[in-house]
Design an enzyme around this catalytic site. Structure first.
Site, mmCIF file in Angstrom:
data_model
loop_
_atom_site.group_PDB
_atom_site.id
_atom_site.type_symbol
_atom_site.label_atom_id
_atom_site.label_comp_id
_atom_site.label_asym_id
_atom_site.label_seq_id
_atom_site.Cartn_x
_atom_site.Cartn_y
_atom_site.Cartn_z
ATOM 1 N N ARG A 240 -6.734 -0.156 4.933
ATOM 2 C CA ARG A 240 -5.406 -0.045 5.245
ATOM 3 C C ARG A 240 -4.915 -1.379 5.760
ATOM 4 O O ARG A 240 -5.786 -1.978 6.861
ATOM 5 C CB ARG A 240 -5.153 1.159 6.387
ATOM 6 C CG ARG A 240 -5.200 2.410 5.501
ATOM 7 C CD ARG A 240 -4.038 2.860 4.583
ATOM 8 N NE ARG A 240 -4.004 3.963 4.192
ATOM 9 C CZ ARG A 240 -4.684 4.292 2.991
ATOM 10 N NH1 ARG A 240 -5.331 3.388 2.160
ATOM 11 N NH2 ARG A 240 -4.855 5.488 2.337
ATOM 12 N N HIS A 288 -4.364 -4.713 -4.069
ATOM 13 C CA HIS A 288 -4.597 -3.204 -3.784
ATOM 14 C C HIS A 288 -5.173 -2.470 -5.084
ATOM 15 O O HIS A 288 -4.393 -1.827 -5.478
ATOM 16 C CB HIS A 288 -3.152 -2.614 -3.494
ATOM 17 C CG HIS A 288 -3.149 -1.407 -2.531
ATOM 18 N ND1 HIS A 288 -2.374 -1.112 -1.526
ATOM 19 C CD2 HIS A 288 -4.271 -0.111 -2.710
ATOM 20 C CE1 HIS A 288 -2.711 -0.042 -0.849
ATOM 21 N NE2 HIS A 288 -4.123 0.417 -1.475
#
Length: 325
Positions: A240, A288
């Site tokens: 994250r 990502h």
């Protein structure tokens, strides 16, 4: 004379209604896999739909970016099954009062293990020097150490972190792991609690971040914790973006204390074009892609959990609202 009595009509269980609440392109991808997985679990009679009267819905397969934010009208709702591994965008919703299950997908786990192992090996072997140094001369002919002489720390020992730590240990890396509570993983030196984090960082030449995104984990890597790492340490963050204090990391990179950072997640996504990470010579940005939920395997996870709920069993991968994951 006896009077024959008609056998009572067997009342069939009502058909469970499953609402798929996600963007339309996800429905196109997931629908055939979900129908197959539900049939495999004996739930081929279930009503799987993208539109339903909220009062009729038993389960919601949910993506936090679907636009659904008020669960109050779903008066028959039994559970919400998140399509994403992260639940930070839904766990605090005050209108959600039924069990919430996070996505734990074998495909997602395998993808994360492959990403982490690949980038740990890349930095361990110093591959960037040779890939980017093809100018007619040997840049560095020093032999890299063996894995058994390299320390790697995985911060976060949930499903993904544990799988990555075991993979690295199997390659003979001196593998450390850190989690909030005590864990035991074969081949991994496990640390826990605040003091344990300091010990894991001091030992780590490569750090992998796989913690959940909660108020307690925000900026886990900050100026103080980065200073604990050995000079030249490498950071890999497929977890994250909020786990890192960006300004502190950039300062540590500029000072040469941190040798490189490979970053796949960010506080703002997509990463803004003017962010310093793009141009920093010691930063690798990946978009990502460390791991993604695979519709086929994720559908099997969802169907198995719905079947458990229909049998009155506790769902797998339930979220602890107090902890936030």
């Amino acid at each position: 004379m006896s009077i024959a009595r008609a056998s009572p009509t067997r009342q069939e269980a009502p058909l469970p209604t499953i609402l798929f609440a996600a963007k339309s392109e996800r429905w196109t991808t997931y629908e055939p896999h979900l129908r197959t997985a539900l049939a495999e679990q004996g739930l081929d009679h279930a009503h799987l739909t993208t539109e339903a009267d909220p009062a009729d819905v038993d389960y919601i397969i949910y993506a936090p970016n679907s636009g659904l934010s008020d669960f109050t009208p779903y008066t028959r709702l039994k559970a919400v099954l998140n399509l994403w591994a992260g639940v930070e965008d839904v766990v605090g919703n005050p209108t959600l009062r039924v069990p919430l299950a996070r996505m734990v997908d074998e495909g997602l786990t395998d993808g994360m293990v492959e990403y982490v192992t690949g980038h740990v090996l890349r930095h361990h072997l110093g591959m960037d020097t040779h890939i980017h140094g093809q100018d007619g001369r040997w840049r560095d002919d020093s032999t890299p150490p063996l894995a058994r002489d390299r320390s790697v720390a995985v911060l976060g020992l949930g499903v993904l972190g544990s799988a990555c730590a075991q993979s690295l240990a199997a390659l003979n890396f001196r593998t450390h792991g850190w989690s909030r509570s005590a864990k035991s993983i074969r081949g991994v030196t496990c640390h826990h609690g605040t003091g344990g984090l300091d010990g894991a960082l001091r030992a780590a030449q490569i750090v992998v971040l796989l913690l959940p995104n909660t108020p307690a984990t925000d900026s886990t890597l900050n100026a103080c914790s980065l200073a604990l790492l050995p000079k030249g340490a490498v950071i890999i963050n497929p977890g994250r973006g909020a786990l890192i204090d960006d300004e502190a990391l950039l300062a540590a990179l500029d000072a040469g204390h941190i040798g490189h950072a490979t970053l796949d997640t960010f506080r703002v996504e997509p990463l803004p074009a003017d962010h310093r990470y793009w141009s920093h010579p010691r930063v690798t940005v990946t978009p990502h892609i460390a791991s993604a939920t695979r519709p086929a395997s994720a559908s099997r996870t969802l169907a198995r959990n719905i079947r458990r709920a229909e049998k009155g069993e506790t769902l797998h991968h339930l979220v602890d609202r107090d902890l936030g994951y």
